[in-house]
Design a protein around this motif. Structure first.
Motif, PDB file in Angstrom:
ATOM      1  N   GLY A 170       1.009  -0.949   0.417  1.00 54.15           N
ATOM      2  CA  GLY A 170       0.238  -0.037  -0.074  1.00 54.15           C
ATOM      3  C   GLY A 170       1.191   1.492   0.051  1.00 54.15           C
ATOM      4  O   GLY A 170       0.237   2.166  -0.464  1.00 54.15           O
ATOM      5  N   ALA A 171       1.941   1.746   0.569  1.00 52.41           N
ATOM      6  CA  ALA A 171       3.127   2.650   0.185  1.00 52.41           C
ATOM      7  C   ALA A 171       3.745   2.686  -1.268  1.00 52.41           C
ATOM      8  O   ALA A 171       4.529   1.960  -2.114  1.00 52.41           O
ATOM      9  N   TYR A 172       2.720   2.973  -2.067  1.00 55.72           N
ATOM     10  CA  TYR A 172       2.962   3.450  -3.148  1.00 55.72           C
ATOM     11  C   TYR A 172       3.583   4.077  -3.584  1.00 55.72           C
ATOM     12  O   TYR A 172       4.516   4.503  -4.600  1.00 55.72           O
ATOM     13  N   ALA A 173       4.027   5.461  -3.209  1.00 50.42           N
ATOM     14  CA  ALA A 173       5.274   6.449  -3.149  1.00 50.42           C
ATOM     15  C   ALA A 173       5.904   6.868  -1.994  1.00 50.42           C
ATOM     16  O   ALA A 173       5.461   6.244  -0.833  1.00 50.42           O
ATOM     17  N   ASP A 174       6.304   7.595  -1.519  1.00 50.39           N
ATOM     18  CA  ASP A 174       6.812   8.389  -0.559  1.00 50.39           C
ATOM     19  C   ASP A 174       5.846   9.138   0.300  1.00 50.39           C
ATOM     20  O   ASP A 174       5.767   9.852  -0.769  1.00 50.39           O
ATOM     21  N   LYS A 175       6.293   9.414   1.473  1.00 51.26           N
ATOM     22  CA  LYS A 175       5.134   9.945   1.565  1.00 51.26           C
ATOM     23  C   LYS A 175       5.628  10.651   3.038  1.00 51.26           C
ATOM     24  O   LYS A 175       6.984   9.813   3.988  1.00 51.26           O
ATOM     25  N   LYS A 176       4.998  11.666   3.381  1.00 47.79           N
ATOM     26  CA  LYS A 176       6.508  12.975   4.665  1.00 47.79           C
ATOM     27  C   LYS A 176       5.753  12.299   5.672  1.00 47.79           C
ATOM     28  O   LYS A 176       3.772  12.184   5.687  1.00 47.79           O
ATOM     29  N   GLY A 177       6.299  12.576   7.175  1.00 48.54           N
ATOM     30  CA  GLY A 177       5.625  12.722   8.364  1.00 48.54           C
ATOM     31  C   GLY A 177       5.123  13.301   8.488  1.00 48.54           C
ATOM     32  O   GLY A 177       5.641  14.555   8.132  1.00 48.54           O
ATOM     33  N   LEU A 178       4.363  13.620   9.860  1.00 48.24           N
ATOM     34  CA  LEU A 178       3.794  14.883  10.334  1.00 48.24           C
ATOM     35  C   LEU A 178       5.009  15.604  11.307  1.00 48.24           C
ATOM     36  O   LEU A 178       5.508  16.905  10.891  1.00 48.24           O
ATOM     37  N   PHE A 179       6.352  15.087  11.268  1.00 50.70           N
ATOM     38  CA  PHE A 179       7.534  15.254  12.035  1.00 50.70           C
ATOM     39  C   PHE A 179       7.867  16.244  10.688  1.00 50.70           C
ATOM     40  O   PHE A 179       8.183  17.466  11.345  1.00 50.70           O
ATOM     41  N   GLU A 180       7.942  15.510   9.785  1.00 51.81           N
ATOM     42  CA  GLU A 180       8.540  15.944   8.526  1.00 51.81           C
ATOM     43  C   GLU A 180       7.700  17.378   8.102  1.00 51.81           C
ATOM     44  O   GLU A 180       8.279  18.429   7.645  1.00 51.81           O
ATOM     45  N   MET A 181       6.396  17.404   7.871  1.00 53.12           N
ATOM     46  CA  MET A 181       5.132  18.785   7.659  1.00 53.12           C
ATOM     47  C   MET A 181       5.633  19.822   8.671  1.00 53.12           C
ATOM     48  O   MET A 181       5.638  20.935   8.227  1.00 53.12           O
ATOM     49  N   ALA A 182       6.484  19.479  10.044  1.00 51.64           N
ATOM     50  CA  ALA A 182       6.181  20.302  11.241  1.00 51.64           C
ATOM     51  C   ALA A 182       7.235  20.995  10.854  1.00 51.64           C
ATOM     52  O   ALA A 182       7.339  22.267  11.549  1.00 51.64           O
ATOM     53  N   SER A 183       8.094  21.039   9.421  1.00 51.97           N
ATOM     54  CA  SER A 183       9.481  21.224  10.239  1.00 51.97           C
ATOM     55  C   SER A 183       9.534  22.531   9.970  1.00 51.97           C
ATOM     56  O   SER A 183       9.502  23.755   9.609  1.00 51.97           O
ATOM     57  N   GLY A 184      10.272  22.894  11.602  1.00 49.57           N
ATOM     58  CA  GLY A 184      10.803  24.892  11.208  1.00 49.57           C
ATOM     59  C   GLY A 184       9.158  24.984  11.981  1.00 49.57           C
ATOM     60  O   GLY A 184       9.521  26.177  13.060  1.00 49.57           O
TER      61      GLY A 184
ATOM     62  N   GLN B   3      16.818  13.703  21.085  1.00 45.33           N
ATOM     63  CA  GLN B   3      18.285  13.449  21.342  1.00 45.33           C
ATOM     64  C   GLN B   3      18.728  13.963  19.963  1.00 45.33           C
ATOM     65  O   GLN B   3      19.835  15.110  20.025  1.00 45.33           O
ATOM     66  N   GLU B   4      18.520  13.776  19.377  1.00 39.58           N
ATOM     67  CA  GLU B   4      19.362  13.482  17.784  1.00 39.58           C
ATOM     68  C   GLU B   4      19.093  14.561  16.623  1.00 39.58           C
ATOM     69  O   GLU B   4      19.453  15.288  15.803  1.00 39.58           O
ATOM     70  N   ARG B   5      17.519  14.851  16.690  1.00 40.14           N
ATOM     71  CA  ARG B   5      16.946  15.698  15.622  1.00 40.14           C
ATOM     72  C   ARG B   5      16.908  14.787  14.528  1.00 40.14           C
ATOM     73  O   ARG B   5      17.272  15.723  13.946  1.00 40.14           O
ATOM     74  N   LYS B   6      16.555  14.064  14.823  1.00 33.57           N
ATOM     75  CA  LYS B   6      16.981  13.110  13.750  1.00 33.57           C
ATOM     76  C   LYS B   6      15.428  12.190  12.821  1.00 33.57           C
ATOM     77  O   LYS B   6      15.306  11.515  14.440  1.00 33.57           O
ATOM     78  N   ILE B   7      15.032  11.841  11.921  1.00 41.07           N
ATOM     79  CA  ILE B   7      14.363  11.018  12.465  1.00 41.07           C
ATOM     80  C   ILE B   7      14.425  10.288  10.849  1.00 41.07           C
ATOM     81  O   ILE B   7      14.918  10.083   9.047  1.00 41.07           O
ATOM     82  N   MET B   8      13.734   8.851  10.721  1.00 40.84           N
ATOM     83  CA  MET B   8      13.824   7.841   9.320  1.00 40.84           C
ATOM     84  C   MET B   8      12.607   7.607   8.702  1.00 40.84           C
ATOM     85  O   MET B   8      12.143   7.230  10.239  1.00 40.84           O
TER      86      MET B   8
ATOM     87  N   GLY C 126      11.175   2.099   5.936  1.00 40.13           N
ATOM     88  CA  GLY C 126      11.265   1.235   5.127  1.00 40.13           C
ATOM     89  C   GLY C 126      12.979   2.617   4.348  1.00 40.13           C
ATOM     90  O   GLY C 126      13.847   1.719   3.123  1.00 40.13           O
ATOM     91  N   SER C 127      12.939   2.714   5.825  1.00 41.09           N
ATOM     92  CA  SER C 127      14.123   3.586   4.165  1.00 41.09           C
ATOM     93  C   SER C 127      15.330   3.558   5.980  1.00 41.09           C
ATOM     94  O   SER C 127      15.317   3.796   6.583  1.00 41.09           O
ATOM     95  N   THR C 128      16.547   3.499   5.202  1.00 44.15           N
ATOM     96  CA  THR C 128      17.948   3.424   6.135  1.00 44.15           C
ATOM     97  C   THR C 128      18.667   4.967   6.295  1.00 44.15           C
ATOM     98  O   THR C 128      19.527   4.897   7.046  1.00 44.15           O
ATOM     99  N   ASP C 129      18.435   5.716   5.552  1.00 49.04           N
ATOM    100  CA  ASP C 129      18.804   7.331   5.074  1.00 49.04           C
ATOM    101  C   ASP C 129      17.737   8.030   6.552  1.00 49.04           C
ATOM    102  O   ASP C 129      16.811   8.338   6.852  1.00 49.04           O
ATOM    103  N   GLU C 130      18.710   8.666   7.640  1.00 48.71           N
ATOM    104  CA  GLU C 130      18.397   9.096   8.823  1.00 48.71           C
ATOM    105  C   GLU C 130      17.972  11.214   7.825  1.00 48.71           C
ATOM    106  O   GLU C 130      18.630  11.814   6.719  1.00 48.71           O
ATOM    107  N   GLN C 131      17.148  12.329   8.049  1.00 45.34           N
ATOM    108  CA  GLN C 131      16.894  13.335   8.159  1.00 45.34           C
ATOM    109  C   GLN C 131      16.718  13.916   8.730  1.00 45.34           C
ATOM    110  O   GLN C 131      16.183  13.706  10.020  1.00 45.34           O
ATOM    111  N   ASP C 132      17.386  15.872   8.693  1.00 44.96           N
ATOM    112  CA  ASP C 132      17.575  16.609  10.079  1.00 44.96           C
ATOM    113  C   ASP C 132      15.984  16.608  10.224  1.00 44.96           C
ATOM    114  O   ASP C 132      15.717  16.417   9.165  1.00 44.96           O
ATOM    115  N   VAL C 133      15.487  16.862  11.586  1.00 46.05           N
ATOM    116  CA  VAL C 133      14.465  17.678  12.080  1.00 46.05           C
ATOM    117  C   VAL C 133      14.404  18.833  12.854  1.00 46.05           C
ATOM    118  O   VAL C 133      15.060  18.398  13.923  1.00 46.05           O
TER     119      VAL C 133
END
Ligand SMILES: Nc1ncnc2c1ncn2[C@@H]1O[C@H](COP(=O)(O)OP(=O)(O)OP(=O)(O)O)[C@@H](O)[C@H]1O
Ligand SMILES: [Mg+2]
Length: 446
Positions: A211-225, A249-254, A257-264
């Protein structure tokens, strides 16, 4: 809202002063003579008295003496063209704080009264805090605290019973912060099914699950800034508590299904109406996460512990719903306000709001009368018992006051029960209609 009692026999002056002080945000009580003034001060909390020295044949000082003896500490300002040294001496003894002579300058009078009545009056809170209504010390301190912490980035934990304003406060913090032009995202941790909480919060990568047909942002990412408001934080499943800890702690999210961390870049405000310390003690909430979210703590006390807020809140909701429903209900009648002040509001401000909304919808006159909120309170009235103080040698009582209280209580209940039908209320009380009317007038019950 400070209250002022204006005692003057001159109608035009009363009217001018009334408008002047209403515009300054005071609740204004007007009296034409000393007996009216006494009735008012016996029934309402008055913050300052503004009295003419000469009121027909009476002297304003007689009323000020009455106040001094019965309600010490209430300051007064005397309006007078001249004060003989004797009058001046006596009035100072009685707590008169200042004089103003006729004709007076409106601005000067307002400034004088304000400087006496409350040092806080001139304290201007930013517009973002205007939606937080209340005149208790608690609300003032709350606003100060919000201002103090809004600019920082520390995590905030807001606790308090249901309906105390946790979300309102969280929004105010966001709106006063440097993040105000970025999103404020409320997340009700208890409302999202546990299977999808993670992907909702963190987003997912295409193909992460069926059902995960495309990448999707989570709420944490949407709240960015901006700010994330984690409501009912205790409902967060334990595995996600670990992940949230990492975000803090790290201000990072994953994404799932991904292995890359992103800053938030988010500020986290959490809320709960449960005893979080107990949840930690009993192992349902991680203590390391608890310390992370609980950097700044705001505890919202129940409405029943800050009764002074009931009146301003009730008036605020009255105006709000009256405008919304296109009605013109301007006032809350005395018995309704008394009922509200004695109610214990398990649902706090939200419950008060509901009562007023319902009352406004039912009310047909231009005042909120007991009949319109009767449905809500009838049980409460029946349950209400008077607590009579025990008379002991070291515990003198004020018999007159107690009798008055009982009288007022029964009359109020009778009016409530009969939907304000005075003849029926009189029958119910076993007194004549004439006496009932006299007492209603005496206690200003309508
Ligand atoms: N001091 C206040 N001034 C004005 N409105 C208030 C105040 N406190 C609460 N309210 C109003 O009361 C209602 C309930 O407030 P809010 O939703 O913030 O409470 P809550 O603590 O988050 O409740 P719950 O725990 O049930 O989620 C809202 O409509 C809010 O705007
Ligand atoms: Mg809430």
């Amino acid at each position: 809202m400070p209250s002022i009692l204006i005692l003057d026999d001159e109608k035009s002056l009363r009217e001018i002063l009334e408008i002047l002080f209403i515009n300054e945000g005071f609740s204004v009580f007007l009296a034409r003579n000393i007996s009216e003034a006494k009735k008012i001060i016996d029934n309402y909390k008055i913050d300052i008295i503004l009295s003419d020295l000469v009121i027909g044949k009476e002297s304003g000082l007689d009323f000020i003496r009455y106040t001094y003896e019965n309600y010490p500490g209430v300051p007064s300002v005397l309006i007078t063209a001249y004060a003989s040294p004797d009058t001046a001496m006596e009035s100072i003894k009685l707590g008169v704080v200042d004089y103003i002579s006729k004709p007076f300058d409106n601005d000067e009078l307002v400034k004088m009264v304000k400087s006496i009545v409350c040092k806080e009056c001139d304290k201007k809170y930013p517009d973002e805090l205007k939606k937080i209504i209340g005149k208790s010390r608690f609300i003032d301190e709350l606003k100060d605290k919000i201002i103090d912490i809004a600019t920082g980035d520390s995590s905030v934990l807001i606790t308090g019973e249901s309906g105390t304003g946790k979300e309102l406060v969280a929004r105010a913090i966001h709106e006063l912060s440097g993040r105000k032009n970025k999103p404020f995202i409320p997340i009700n941790c208890g409302a999202i099914p546990s299977e999808i909480v993670e992907s909702e919060l963190f987003g997912y990568k295409k193909g992460a699950f069926t059902g995960a047909y495309a990448d999707k942002k989570g709420l944490f990412e949407m709240a960015s800034g901006g700010t994330v408001f984690l409501d009912e934080i205790t409902e967060l499943p334990i595995n996600l508590q670990v992940k949230l800890l990492r975000v803090l702690q790290e201000r990072k999210i994953m994404r799932v299904g991904s292995t890359d961390e992103q800053d938030v870049d988010i500020r986290v405000i959490s809320a709960t109406n449960r005893d979080l310390e107990k949840e930690v003690d009993e192992g349902r909430f991680r203590s390391d996460l608890y310390y992370r979210i609980n950097v700044v703590r705001i505890e919202l006390i129940p409405l029943r512990e800050r009764i002074e807020d009931i009146e301003p809140l009730a008036k605020y909701f009255l105006k709000k719903f009256s405008d919304q429903m296109g009605k013109n209900i301007k006032e809350i009648s005395y018995p309704v306000m008394e009922l509200l002040k004695s109610y214990d509001f398990k649902g706090n401000v939200r419950e008060l709001q509901n009562i007023i909304e319902r009352g406004v919808a039912l009310e047909k006159s231009d005042r909120l009368l007991p009949a319109s909120i009767l449905g809500y309170f009838s049980k409460k009235i029946a349950d209400d018992e008077d607590v009579l103080p025990e008379l002991k040698l070291d515990n003198p009582i004020q018999l007159e006051k107690i009798l008055e209280t009982i009288e007022k209580k029964y009359i109020t209940s009778a009016l409530n029960l009969t939907g304000n039908n005075q003849s029926r209320a009189a029958k119910l009380l076993g007194i004549s209609l004439r006496i009932l009317r006299y007492k209603i007038e005496k206690y200003r019950l309508l």
